[in-house]
Design a protein around this motif. Sequence first.
Motif, PDB file in Angstrom:
ATOM      1  N   THR A  60       0.727  -1.117   0.133  1.00  0.00           N
ATOM      2  CA  THR A  60      -0.142  -0.079  -0.122  1.00  0.00           C
ATOM      3  C   THR A  60       0.867   1.360  -0.068  1.00  0.00           C
ATOM      4  O   THR A  60       0.524   2.175  -0.665  1.00  0.00           O
ATOM      5  CB  THR A  60      -0.800  -0.055   1.100  1.00  0.00           C
ATOM      6  OG1 THR A  60      -2.087  -1.124   1.014  1.00  0.00           O
ATOM      7  CG2 THR A  60      -1.742   1.270   1.396  1.00  0.00           C
ATOM      8  N   SER A  61       1.905   1.316   0.727  1.00  0.00           N
ATOM      9  CA  SER A  61       2.774   2.349   0.863  1.00  0.00           C
ATOM     10  C   SER A  61       3.382   2.756  -0.752  1.00  0.00           C
ATOM     11  O   SER A  61       3.736   3.801  -1.211  1.00  0.00           O
ATOM     12  CB  SER A  61       3.921   2.257   1.836  1.00  0.00           C
ATOM     13  OG  SER A  61       3.365   2.060   3.133  1.00  0.00           O
ATOM     14  N   TRP A  62       3.926   1.571  -1.572  1.00  0.00           N
ATOM     15  CA  TRP A  62       4.128   1.942  -2.763  1.00  0.00           C
ATOM     16  C   TRP A  62       3.082   2.447  -3.639  1.00  0.00           C
ATOM     17  O   TRP A  62       3.078   3.285  -4.615  1.00  0.00           O
ATOM     18  CB  TRP A  62       4.493   0.412  -3.327  1.00  0.00           C
ATOM     19  CG  TRP A  62       4.955   0.439  -4.880  1.00  0.00           C
ATOM     20  CD1 TRP A  62       6.305   0.522  -4.920  1.00  0.00           C
ATOM     21  CD2 TRP A  62       4.303   0.014  -5.936  1.00  0.00           C
ATOM     22  NE1 TRP A  62       6.456   0.699  -6.423  1.00  0.00           N
ATOM     23  CE2 TRP A  62       5.286   0.343  -6.884  1.00  0.00           C
ATOM     24  CE3 TRP A  62       3.146  -0.213  -6.336  1.00  0.00           C
ATOM     25  CZ2 TRP A  62       4.908   0.239  -8.412  1.00  0.00           C
ATOM     26  CZ3 TRP A  62       2.720  -0.622  -7.590  1.00  0.00           C
ATOM     27  CH2 TRP A  62       3.665  -0.387  -8.526  1.00  0.00           C
ATOM     28  N   ILE A 104       8.909   5.226   2.020  1.00  0.00           N
ATOM     29  CA  ILE A 104       7.388   5.478   2.742  1.00  0.00           C
ATOM     30  C   ILE A 104       7.141   4.033   3.417  1.00  0.00           C
ATOM     31  O   ILE A 104       7.292   2.936   2.887  1.00  0.00           O
ATOM     32  CB  ILE A 104       6.215   5.770   1.601  1.00  0.00           C
ATOM     33  CG1 ILE A 104       6.483   6.772   0.899  1.00  0.00           C
ATOM     34  CG2 ILE A 104       5.011   5.812   2.270  1.00  0.00           C
ATOM     35  CD1 ILE A 104       5.872   6.749  -0.509  1.00  0.00           C
ATOM     36  N   SER A 105       6.788   4.193   4.528  1.00  0.00           N
ATOM     37  CA  SER A 105       6.350   2.997   5.375  1.00  0.00           C
ATOM     38  C   SER A 105       5.584   2.958   6.560  1.00  0.00           C
ATOM     39  O   SER A 105       5.915   4.128   7.617  1.00  0.00           O
ATOM     40  CB  SER A 105       7.639   2.089   5.753  1.00  0.00           C
ATOM     41  OG  SER A 105       7.362   1.056   6.713  1.00  0.00           O
ATOM     42  N   GLN A 106       4.302   2.484   6.822  1.00  0.00           N
ATOM     43  CA  GLN A 106       3.571   2.823   7.798  1.00  0.00           C
ATOM     44  C   GLN A 106       4.328   2.224   9.371  1.00  0.00           C
ATOM     45  O   GLN A 106       4.506   2.926   9.995  1.00  0.00           O
ATOM     46  CB  GLN A 106       2.378   2.013   7.515  1.00  0.00           C
ATOM     47  CG  GLN A 106       1.336   2.058   8.703  1.00  0.00           C
ATOM     48  CD  GLN A 106       1.518   1.680  10.054  1.00  0.00           C
ATOM     49  OE1 GLN A 106       1.557   2.170  10.940  1.00  0.00           O
ATOM     50  NE2 GLN A 106       1.946   0.383  10.231  1.00  0.00           N
ATOM     51  N   SER A 107       4.765   0.958   9.202  1.00  0.00           N
ATOM     52  CA  SER A 107       5.246   0.396  10.184  1.00  0.00           C
ATOM     53  C   SER A 107       6.781   1.029  10.583  1.00  0.00           C
ATOM     54  O   SER A 107       7.185   1.161  11.704  1.00  0.00           O
ATOM     55  CB  SER A 107       5.482  -1.065  10.001  1.00  0.00           C
ATOM     56  OG  SER A 107       6.415  -1.342   9.028  1.00  0.00           O
ATOM     57  N   GLY A 108       7.569   1.356   9.337  1.00  0.00           N
ATOM     58  CA  GLY A 108       8.829   1.753   9.549  1.00  0.00           C
ATOM     59  C   GLY A 108       9.744   0.464   9.953  1.00  0.00           C
ATOM     60  O   GLY A 108      10.903   0.786  10.308  1.00  0.00           O
ATOM     61  N   GLU A 109       9.334  -0.597   9.500  1.00  0.00           N
ATOM     62  CA  GLU A 109      10.123  -1.745   9.833  1.00  0.00           C
ATOM     63  C   GLU A 109      10.318  -2.516   8.809  1.00  0.00           C
ATOM     64  O   GLU A 109      10.883  -3.462   8.901  1.00  0.00           O
ATOM     65  CB  GLU A 109       9.446  -2.555  11.175  1.00  0.00           C
ATOM     66  CG  GLU A 109       9.298  -1.805  12.480  1.00  0.00           C
ATOM     67  CD  GLU A 109      10.716  -1.618  12.853  1.00  0.00           C
ATOM     68  OE1 GLU A 109      11.712  -2.077  12.543  1.00  0.00           O
ATOM     69  OE2 GLU A 109      10.871  -0.859  13.984  1.00  0.00           O
ATOM     70  N   THR A 110       9.730  -2.370   7.479  1.00  0.00           N
ATOM     71  CA  THR A 110       9.908  -3.436   6.380  1.00  0.00           C
ATOM     72  C   THR A 110      11.213  -3.788   5.982  1.00  0.00           C
ATOM     73  O   THR A 110      12.045  -2.841   5.643  1.00  0.00           O
ATOM     74  CB  THR A 110       8.856  -2.925   5.335  1.00  0.00           C
ATOM     75  OG1 THR A 110       7.458  -2.431   5.772  1.00  0.00           O
ATOM     76  CG2 THR A 110       8.725  -3.587   4.101  1.00  0.00           C
ATOM     77  N   ALA A 111      11.491  -4.918   5.943  1.00  0.00           N
ATOM     78  CA  ALA A 111      12.865  -5.427   5.910  1.00  0.00           C
ATOM     79  C   ALA A 111      13.315  -4.609   4.312  1.00  0.00           C
ATOM     80  O   ALA A 111      14.500  -4.384   4.306  1.00  0.00           O
ATOM     81  CB  ALA A 111      13.069  -6.707   5.939  1.00  0.00           C
ATOM     82  N   LYS A 245      -8.353  -8.018  -2.219  1.00  0.00           N
ATOM     83  CA  LYS A 245      -7.689  -9.495  -2.206  1.00  0.00           C
ATOM     84  C   LYS A 245      -7.271  -9.758  -0.740  1.00  0.00           C
ATOM     85  O   LYS A 245      -7.410 -10.880  -0.257  1.00  0.00           O
ATOM     86  CB  LYS A 245      -6.153  -9.073  -2.936  1.00  0.00           C
ATOM     87  CG  LYS A 245      -6.199  -9.466  -4.318  1.00  0.00           C
ATOM     88  CD  LYS A 245      -5.002  -9.483  -4.984  1.00  0.00           C
ATOM     89  CE  LYS A 245      -4.572  -7.895  -5.168  1.00  0.00           C
ATOM     90  NZ  LYS A 245      -3.761  -7.666  -6.391  1.00  0.00           N
ATOM     91  N   GLU A 246      -6.734  -8.970   0.115  1.00  0.00           N
ATOM     92  CA  GLU A 246      -5.886  -9.287   1.119  1.00  0.00           C
ATOM     93  C   GLU A 246      -7.046  -9.506   2.242  1.00  0.00           C
ATOM     94  O   GLU A 246      -6.611 -10.336   3.076  1.00  0.00           O
ATOM     95  CB  GLU A 246      -4.787  -8.150   1.797  1.00  0.00           C
ATOM     96  CG  GLU A 246      -5.240  -6.946   1.994  1.00  0.00           C
ATOM     97  CD  GLU A 246      -4.305  -5.865   2.477  1.00  0.00           C
ATOM     98  OE1 GLU A 246      -3.372  -6.065   2.865  1.00  0.00           O
ATOM     99  OE2 GLU A 246      -4.608  -4.415   2.172  1.00  0.00           O
ATOM    100  N   ILE A 247      -8.247  -8.909   2.276  1.00  0.00           N
ATOM    101  CA  ILE A 247      -9.079  -9.176   3.413  1.00  0.00           C
ATOM    102  C   ILE A 247     -10.301 -10.288   2.933  1.00  0.00           C
ATOM    103  O   ILE A 247     -10.730 -10.973   3.833  1.00  0.00           O
ATOM    104  CB  ILE A 247      -9.605  -8.165   4.148  1.00  0.00           C
ATOM    105  CG1 ILE A 247     -10.372  -7.199   3.252  1.00  0.00           C
ATOM    106  CG2 ILE A 247      -8.357  -7.066   4.890  1.00  0.00           C
ATOM    107  CD1 ILE A 247     -10.945  -6.026   3.965  1.00  0.00           C
TER     108      ILE A 247
END
Length: 366
Positions: A60-62, A104-111, A245-247
């Motif tokens: 989603t951030s993309w 861009i990252s919601q979590s700030g943790e995406t590897a 798709k995801e939910i």
Amino acid sequence: EKGGYEHFMLKEINEQPRSIADCMRGRLDAKNGRLVLGGLRDYMNKFQNADRIIITACGTSWHAGLVAEYLFEEFARIPVEVEYASEFRYRNPVISEKDFVIAISQSGETADTLAAIELAKSKGATIFGVCNVVGSSIPRATHAGSYTHAGPEIGVASTKAFTAQISVLTMMALKLGYQRGTLSETRYMHLLNELATIPSKVERALKLDSKVKAIAAEYKDSRNFLYLGRGYNFPVALEGALKLKEISYIHAEGYPAAEMKHGPIALIDQEMPVVFIATKDSSYEKVVSNIQEVKARKGKIIAVVTEGDTTVRGLADHVIEIPETEEAFVPLIAVVPLQQLSYHIAVMRGCNVDQPRNLAKSVTVE
Ligand code: F6R
């Protein structure tokens, strides 16, 4: 803690008027023509003089990054590339000190996003973070950044973080355009004032919920969905499809509407619901012809349109009317009914909306 809502996702969808306002608070002062992004201050020179803006993110951030590509190119006339972090990091990309990289990252943790940042940093680029979780890894790895201030997002499907990301990126694009002189003073002032109305317009869009729910009931057993949009609404189509798709685990694809005739049109029959984002903008007429093409093949048409639209009403099986705004700001409003549609379909199918199978809120492994 769900504030009276049945699911976090629904709570977060409904929080958007406030989360967008929170994101703009203290930054946007439309009346006085002021736009201040603290994180950008020390890097404004680099930003303004960048040869290129590279945006990197996942999921989603993309999609928020794709909206930003249109924003930066339109308002600031700087070339933009939007990269999946996972591809960018392994491709030996050409990067220089004149590149301004936005992660861009919601979590700030995406590897993958974190690794893309490290790579760009090692080549001397300036790295700017647009993150939601304060103090997470990505904000610590970047030179500067602006938080989205959407508040904690618990539902795995990203909703309010997405609109907050776009809000920050919109403010960045306007600021950049104004500083570079590619946006006139009058246009800039007009855009700032329009941006300030977005929270109330999103509030109005949220009221479409019962209408969207009725549409969901009609299509919940469909096996496939197509989402189509052009221009600023192309990333909205991608995001609508991803949410479904995801939910709900229904297969869905998003496409730029004009690409339909290069393949996906072969899928269309009376079993195929097609969601069009067909707001009154510069590509409206073209989207209307795409709607006619789907109708001619008996596809079911669900259209998100601008309030008062009559042309699409005459063609579509269902219309969802959203408040009018500047073309560049439409994604902030148009995505809302698509979030609601996927939410209701997933609930009706008995899916675990907040914790869909196989998905995690932060993807800390590649
Ligand atoms: C979709 C979703 C994922 C994330 C992706 C990036 O609803 O939640 O596609 O957007 O995993 O996550 P962040 O933004 O935390 O880097």
